[in-house]
Design a protein around this motif. Structure first.
Motif, short mmCIF file in Angstrom:
data_model
loop_
_atom_site.label_atom_id
_atom_site.label_comp_id
_atom_site.label_asym_id
_atom_site.label_seq_id
_atom_site.Cartn_x
_atom_site.Cartn_y
_atom_site.Cartn_z
N PHE A 141 67.90 21.07 49.12
CA PHE A 141 66.30 22.03 48.99
C PHE A 141 66.37 22.69 47.59
O PHE A 141 66.78 21.92 46.28
N GLU A 142 65.19 22.68 47.35
CA GLU A 142 64.54 23.33 46.41
C GLU A 142 64.11 24.44 45.91
O GLU A 142 64.23 24.95 44.66
N ARG A 143 63.97 25.53 46.83
CA ARG A 143 63.26 26.76 46.52
C ARG A 143 63.56 27.47 47.20
O ARG A 143 63.17 26.88 49.07
N PHE A 144 62.80 29.03 47.59
CA PHE A 144 62.64 30.07 48.06
C PHE A 144 61.26 30.78 47.71
O PHE A 144 60.83 30.72 46.56
N GLU A 145 60.59 31.17 48.52
CA GLU A 145 59.14 32.12 48.36
C GLU A 145 59.34 33.54 49.10
O GLU A 145 59.71 33.81 50.57
N ALA A 146 59.21 34.56 48.65
CA ALA A 146 59.04 36.02 50.05
C ALA A 146 58.17 35.56 50.56
O ALA A 146 57.16 35.11 49.63
N GLN A 147 57.66 35.98 51.16
CA GLN A 147 56.21 36.14 52.10
C GLN A 147 56.21 37.69 52.12
O GLN A 147 56.84 38.98 52.77
N PRO A 148 54.71 37.68 52.47
CA PRO A 148 54.47 39.05 52.82
C PRO A 148 54.21 39.55 53.95
O PRO A 148 54.09 38.45 55.06
N ASN A 149 54.53 41.08 54.14
CA ASN A 149 54.14 40.97 56.29
C ASN A 149 52.88 41.05 55.98
O ASN A 149 52.26 40.86 56.65
N ASP A 150 51.58 41.65 55.01
CA ASP A 150 50.27 41.38 55.27
C ASP A 150 49.65 40.70 54.12
O ASP A 150 49.57 40.44 52.96
N PRO A 151 49.22 39.73 54.22
CA PRO A 151 48.71 38.45 53.02
C PRO A 151 47.72 39.25 52.38
O PRO A 151 47.53 38.50 51.64
N GLU A 152 47.03 39.11 54.06
CA GLU A 152 45.84 40.14 53.41
C GLU A 152 45.76 40.77 52.06
O GLU A 152 44.95 40.20 51.35
N THR A 153 46.32 41.54 52.89
CA THR A 153 46.73 42.64 51.43
C THR A 153 46.99 42.47 49.97
O THR A 153 46.40 42.47 48.95
N LEU A 154 47.75 41.37 50.04
CA LEU A 154 48.58 40.63 48.62
C LEU A 154 47.13 40.25 48.53
O LEU A 154 46.98 39.89 46.48
N ARG A 155 46.55 39.11 49.56
CA ARG A 155 45.51 38.12 48.45
C ARG A 155 44.46 39.22 47.63
O ARG A 155 43.93 39.33 46.69
N ASP A 156 44.47 40.54 48.13
CA ASP A 156 43.22 40.84 48.13
C ASP A 156 43.62 41.81 46.51
O ASP A 156 42.66 42.40 45.88
N VAL A 157 44.84 42.08 46.37
CA VAL A 157 45.52 42.41 45.51
C VAL A 157 45.68 42.08 43.71
O VAL A 157 45.17 42.41 42.34
N LEU A 158 45.81 40.25 44.51
CA LEU A 158 45.50 40.00 43.15
C LEU A 158 44.34 39.57 42.57
O LEU A 158 44.03 39.08 41.63
N MET A 159 43.62 39.12 43.36
CA MET A 159 41.90 39.50 43.38
C MET A 159 41.71 40.12 42.99
O MET A 159 40.39 40.28 41.84
N GLU A 160 41.58 41.62 42.80
CA GLU A 160 41.21 42.29 41.66
C GLU A 160 42.20 43.02 40.92
O GLU A 160 41.37 42.58 39.43
N GLU A 161 43.38 41.90 40.29
CA GLU A 161 43.74 42.13 39.45
C GLU A 161 42.81 40.86 38.82
O GLU A 161 42.52 41.01 37.58
N GLN A 162 42.50 39.85 39.39
CA GLN A 162 41.74 38.73 38.69
C GLN A 162 40.51 38.98 38.41
O GLN A 162 40.00 39.23 37.32
N ARG A 163 39.71 39.84 38.74
CA ARG A 163 38.57 40.47 38.39
C ARG A 163 38.43 41.15 37.09
O ARG A 163 38.09 41.50 36.38
N SER A 164 39.58 42.46 36.80
CA SER A 164 40.23 43.43 35.49
C SER A 164 39.98 42.34 34.92
O SER A 164 39.76 42.46 33.50
N ARG A 165 40.73 41.09 34.72
CA ARG A 165 40.69 40.32 33.52
C ARG A 165 39.37 39.56 33.33
O ARG A 165 39.08 39.40 31.89
N GLU A 166 38.87 39.61 33.76
CA GLU A 166 37.30 38.78 33.78
C GLU A 166 36.65 39.73 32.89
O GLU A 166 35.75 39.39 32.81
N LYS A 167 36.47 41.26 32.89
CA LYS A 167 36.18 41.49 32.08
C LYS A 167 36.48 41.46 30.85
O LYS A 167 35.34 42.59 29.85
#
Length: 298
Positions: A141-167
């Motif tokens: 056993f190496e590790r465990f990871e939580a998985q989102p119910n809605d992967p697309e929504t999580l991806r959008d949230v992380l992209m929004e965070e990235q865009r805010s940092r780029e400013k």
């Protein structure tokens, strides 16, 4: 960390290991790490996991904003690789109070965990018990990871965070650390002055002086120069710093006749700082430096 974490600085050894492991992973999500420093320790977790509800990482990131008054310095570490054995990447300063509230607002539910083994992985419901023992087919056993119910929504949230940092505007690391150092001393000066104002009666052992304990966090991190600078920012003519024979603390003491309504003394800007700001003028004559009186006990 050295400007804000007074105790448990060895937490940073764990952080370094986490960052080294993250830099070796191929996924971009694995190489975006949220890190914070607080007065008693540090924390280092993947950004992705913080934005998944009810995970340990999510709850930890929220806790110090919701349940404490700790001074928290927060950053996003974006690892880009290694050069001559040293980690390379980008460091983004975060406003922790705004960020943890954004985490509360935008986090995505997660119902399943992926258990990652040496030779593969398997999924289980988030509430199901697992012990981390080796799997007969998948190995260690190496590790465990939580998985989102809605992967697309999580991806959008992380992209929004990235865009805010780029400013954000590029910063100067040395200037940033200097600012953290100066802010730490000013915060302590404001805290001492605020506590002095709240005292109704002299509380020193001889009942002729008011006293406020210096923050143990400040004392632990402060150099002799830091203590002198704090002393110069406190607006009291009869001020002394002293240790108490009845406790381990260091105290600021003033006579009961002192005016306790004053605010802190702001340090004069240096000539270099004035020139950097475009104010090319002769520096004003400095007042005589105030010396710090010392006593053995109170």
């Amino acid at each position: 960390m050295r400007q804000n974490t007074a105790f448990y600085q060895d937490d940073f050894d764990i952080d370094k290991r986490i960052l080294q492991e993250a830099a070796a992973r191929p996924g971009r999500e694995d190489r975006k790490i949220l890190w914070f420093s607080r007065p008693s320790g540090t924390c280092c977790v993947r950004e992705r996991d913080v934005f998944l509800k009810d995970t340990r990482q999510h709850n930890t990131w929220r806790f110090y904003g919701e349940q404490t008054r700790d001074t928290v310095l927060a950053y996003l570490v974006e690892l880009t690789g290694k050069e001559d054995g040293k980690l390379k990447g980008n460091l983004y300063e975060l406003d922790y109070e705004q960020h943890f509230r954004r985490v509360i607002e935008k986090s995505v539910p997660a119902d399943n965990y992926t258990l990652v083994y040496e030779h593969g992985e398997r999924s289980i419901p988030a509430g199901q018990y697992f012990d981390g023992n080796p799997d007969p087919q998948l190995g260690k056993f190496e590790r465990f990871e939580a998985q989102p119910n809605d992967p697309e929504t999580l991806r959008d949230v992380l992209m929004e965070e990235q865009r805010s940092r780029e400013k954000l505007r590029p910063g100067d690391f040395k200037a940033h650390v200097t600012m953290l150092h100066d802010n730490r001393i000013e915060r302590e000066a404001c805290r001492v002055v605020g506590k002095m104002k709240l005292l109704q009666e002299p509380n020193g052992p001889d009942k002729t002086r008011f006293m406020v304990e210096l923050s143990p966090y400040f004392v632990r991190l402060a150099t002799e120069k830091d203590a002198d600078r704090l002393f110069s920012m406190l607006p009291y003519q009869t001020l002394t710093f002293s240790k108490s024979k009845d406790s381990f603390g260091t105290y600021a003491l003033i006579d009961k006749g002192e005016d306790r309504s004053k605010g802190i003394r702001k340090p004069r800007p240096s000539v270099r700082a004035q020139l950097a700001a475009g104010k090319e003028k002769t520096a004003p004559k400095k007042a005589a430096a105030k010396t710090r009186q010392k006593e053995m006990e109170v």
